[in-house]
Design a protein around this motif. Structure first.
Motif, PDB file in Angstrom:
ATOM      1  N   ALA A  71       0.825  -1.210   0.000  1.00  0.00           N
ATOM      2  CA  ALA A  71       0.000   0.000   0.000  1.00  0.00           C
ATOM      3  C   ALA A  71       0.859   1.260   0.000  1.00  0.00           C
ATOM      4  N   ALA A  72       1.966   1.233   0.744  1.00  0.00           N
ATOM      5  CA  ALA A  72       2.868   2.380   0.767  1.00  0.00           C
ATOM      6  C   ALA A  72       3.479   2.616  -0.608  1.00  0.00           C
ATOM      7  N   ASP A  73       3.912   1.554  -1.252  1.00  0.00           N
ATOM      8  CA  ASP A  73       4.433   1.655  -2.617  1.00  0.00           C
ATOM      9  C   ASP A  73       3.374   2.247  -3.541  1.00  0.00           C
ATOM     10  N   ARG A  74       2.147   1.776  -3.410  1.00  0.00           N
ATOM     11  CA  ARG A  74       1.049   2.229  -4.285  1.00  0.00           C
ATOM     12  C   ARG A  74       0.751   3.712  -4.080  1.00  0.00           C
ATOM     13  N   ALA A  75       0.722   4.140  -2.837  1.00  0.00           N
ATOM     14  CA  ALA A  75       0.424   5.546  -2.550  1.00  0.00           C
ATOM     15  C   ALA A  75       1.454   6.467  -3.211  1.00  0.00           C
ATOM     16  N   GLN A  76       2.718   6.127  -3.085  1.00  0.00           N
ATOM     17  CA  GLN A  76       3.782   6.935  -3.680  1.00  0.00           C
ATOM     18  C   GLN A  76       3.711   6.908  -5.201  1.00  0.00           C
ATOM     19  N   HIS A  77       3.483   5.741  -5.740  1.00  0.00           N
ATOM     20  CA  HIS A  77       3.469   5.543  -7.185  1.00  0.00           C
ATOM     21  C   HIS A  77       2.325   6.295  -7.858  1.00  0.00           C
ATOM     22  N   ILE A  78       1.138   6.162  -7.311  1.00  0.00           N
ATOM     23  CA  ILE A  78      -0.024   6.823  -7.912  1.00  0.00           C
ATOM     24  C   ILE A  78       0.101   8.337  -7.799  1.00  0.00           C
ATOM     25  N   ALA A  79       0.535   8.824  -6.640  1.00  0.00           N
ATOM     26  CA  ALA A  79       0.613  10.269  -6.417  1.00  0.00           C
ATOM     27  C   ALA A  79       1.686  10.931  -7.266  1.00  0.00           C
ATOM     28  N   THR A  80       2.829  10.263  -7.441  1.00  0.00           N
ATOM     29  CA  THR A  80       3.967  10.940  -8.072  1.00  0.00           C
ATOM     30  C   THR A  80       4.190  10.577  -9.531  1.00  0.00           C
ATOM     31  N   VAL A  92      -1.254   5.187 -19.391  1.00  0.00           N
ATOM     32  CA  VAL A  92      -0.450   4.473 -18.406  1.00  0.00           C
ATOM     33  C   VAL A  92      -0.704   2.979 -18.586  1.00  0.00           C
ATOM     34  N   VAL A  93       0.374   2.239 -18.852  1.00  0.00           N
ATOM     35  CA  VAL A  93       0.302   0.787 -18.990  1.00  0.00           C
ATOM     36  C   VAL A  93       1.091   0.210 -17.821  1.00  0.00           C
ATOM     37  N   GLN A  94       0.384  -0.459 -16.929  1.00  0.00           N
ATOM     38  CA  GLN A  94       0.999  -0.829 -15.657  1.00  0.00           C
ATOM     39  C   GLN A  94       0.923  -2.329 -15.394  1.00  0.00           C
ATOM     40  N   ASP A  95       2.051  -2.890 -15.028  1.00  0.00           N
ATOM     41  CA  ASP A  95       2.180  -4.294 -14.642  1.00  0.00           C
ATOM     42  C   ASP A  95       1.875  -4.396 -13.146  1.00  0.00           C
ATOM     43  N   ARG A  96       0.672  -4.880 -12.828  1.00  0.00           N
ATOM     44  CA  ARG A  96       0.132  -5.066 -11.477  1.00  0.00           C
ATOM     45  C   ARG A  96      -0.379  -3.752 -10.873  1.00  0.00           C
ATOM     46  N   TYR A  97      -1.481  -3.919 -10.141  1.00  0.00           N
ATOM     47  CA  TYR A  97      -2.062  -2.790  -9.408  1.00  0.00           C
ATOM     48  C   TYR A  97      -2.827  -3.360  -8.213  1.00  0.00           C
ATOM     49  N   LEU A  98      -3.901  -2.707  -7.806  1.00  0.00           N
ATOM     50  CA  LEU A  98      -4.567  -3.093  -6.563  1.00  0.00           C
ATOM     51  C   LEU A  98      -5.188  -4.492  -6.616  1.00  0.00           C
ATOM     52  N   ASP A  99      -5.557  -4.958  -7.809  1.00  0.00           N
ATOM     53  CA  ASP A  99      -6.109  -6.314  -7.899  1.00  0.00           C
ATOM     54  C   ASP A  99      -5.083  -7.363  -7.483  1.00  0.00           C
ATOM     55  N   SER A 100      -3.803  -7.071  -7.693  1.00  0.00           N
ATOM     56  CA  SER A 100      -2.758  -7.977  -7.218  1.00  0.00           C
ATOM     57  C   SER A 100      -2.777  -8.076  -5.700  1.00  0.00           C
ATOM     58  N   SER A 101      -2.952  -6.959  -5.031  1.00  0.00           N
ATOM     59  CA  SER A 101      -3.004  -6.992  -3.567  1.00  0.00           C
ATOM     60  C   SER A 101      -4.215  -7.774  -3.076  1.00  0.00           C
ATOM     61  N   ILE A 102      -5.355  -7.560  -3.723  1.00  0.00           N
ATOM     62  CA  ILE A 102      -6.562  -8.279  -3.320  1.00  0.00           C
ATOM     63  C   ILE A 102      -6.369  -9.779  -3.502  1.00  0.00           C
ATOM     64  N   ALA A 103      -5.735 -10.166  -4.619  1.00  0.00           N
ATOM     65  CA  ALA A 103      -5.530 -11.591  -4.888  1.00  0.00           C
ATOM     66  C   ALA A 103      -4.430 -12.196  -4.018  1.00  0.00           C
ATOM     67  N   GLU A 118     -10.070  -2.043   0.431  1.00  0.00           N
ATOM     68  CA  GLU A 118     -10.250  -0.735   1.062  1.00  0.00           C
ATOM     69  C   GLU A 118      -8.908  -0.058   1.321  1.00  0.00           C
ATOM     70  N   LEU A 119      -7.935  -0.820   1.809  1.00  0.00           N
ATOM     71  CA  LEU A 119      -6.599  -0.270   2.057  1.00  0.00           C
ATOM     72  C   LEU A 119      -5.977   0.237   0.762  1.00  0.00           C
ATOM     73  N   SER A 120      -6.096  -0.555  -0.294  1.00  0.00           N
ATOM     74  CA  SER A 120      -5.499  -0.184  -1.575  1.00  0.00           C
ATOM     75  C   SER A 120      -6.168   1.043  -2.173  1.00  0.00           C
ATOM     76  N   LEU A 121      -7.483   1.111  -2.100  1.00  0.00           N
ATOM     77  CA  LEU A 121      -8.192   2.278  -2.627  1.00  0.00           C
ATOM     78  C   LEU A 121      -7.846   3.527  -1.839  1.00  0.00           C
ATOM     79  N   TRP A 122      -7.681   3.382  -0.538  1.00  0.00           N
ATOM     80  CA  TRP A 122      -7.277   4.542   0.277  1.00  0.00           C
ATOM     81  C   TRP A 122      -5.885   5.003  -0.144  1.00  0.00           C
ATOM     82  N   ALA A 123      -4.973   4.056  -0.323  1.00  0.00           N
ATOM     83  CA  ALA A 123      -3.607   4.402  -0.725  1.00  0.00           C
ATOM     84  C   ALA A 123      -3.595   5.100  -2.080  1.00  0.00           C
TER      85      ALA A 123
END
Length: 206
Positions: A71-80, A92-103, A118-123
């Motif tokens: 989640a910390a990685d995701r927050a930084q990545h999406i914001a910056t 944006v073509v991205q290898d893995r996102y929040l569905d990876s965390s859910i799975a 919920e954690l991933s969407l918040w991040a």
């Protein structure tokens, strides 16, 4: 300026995401679109350090700690990186996102899909992809591909077959629940066939 487009590629380890991400980037670039190709974890300088911890740290990492690191990685990545690229009208073509965390953390680590989502969407401050490509592959076939390609496995790749079976089942449940966002493709097909199916789904969006 064209509107930005956010495409993610998902699937178990060995399903061919990296190959298809590169092919999709090349096709979009040839079509005249500016593309940001990126990945999670590790799409930023901070994320690169987090990736090394979460995938290669030699000691024990508790499941909740693992989920929070992603989640910390995701927050930084999406914001910056991701949101600025979308604001510029890029694809944006991205290898893995929040569905990876859910799975992987929600189902694989049995932390619960709802809580991890919920954690991933918040991040990510609520950002969902416009399209998610799920490359679906039997976990046994995927293991054979990994065995043929490398000698070192990260912490998730090294998990037992039961773990990867839960991950695959969770991905398919996600795709069933959001058919308007997902396209599911048999990753046992040839590379070119898979690429053509992805392009056919992406083309109307660009």
């Amino acid at each position: 300026m064209s509107e930005g487009l956010f495409i993610t590629l998902e699937g178990g380890d060995g399903s061919g995401k990296s190959t298809q991400t590169a092919l999709l980037e090349r096709w979009l670039t040839d079509a005249g679109r500016t593309v940001l190709r990126t990945r999670e974890p590790g799409g930023t300088d901070v994320g690169h350090e987090l990736r090394e911890i979460v995938l290669h740290h030699p000691g024990e990492i508790a499941p909740r700690t693992e989920a929070l690191l992603y989640a910390a990685d995701r927050a930084q990545h999406i914001a910056t990186r991701v949101r600025p690229a979308l604001a510029r009208g890029e694809v944006v073509v991205q290898d893995r996102y929040l569905d990876s965390s859910i799975a992987y953390q929600g189902a694989g680590r049995v932390l619960g899909a709802g809580e991890v989502r919920e954690l991933s969407l918040w991040a990510a401050d609520g950002l969902l992809p416009d399209l998610t490509v799920l490359l679906d592959l039997d976990e046994g076939v995927a293991r054979g591909r990994l065995d043929a390609a490398r000698t070192r496995y990260d912490r998730l790749e090294a998990e037992k077959a039961e773990f990867h079976a839960r991950v695959r089942a969770a991905y398919l449940e996600l795709a069933t629940a959001e058919p308007e966002r997902f396209i599911v493709i048999d990753a046992a097909l040839g590379v070119d066939d898979i690429a053509e199916r992805i392009r056919a789904r992406v083309e109307p969006l660009i």
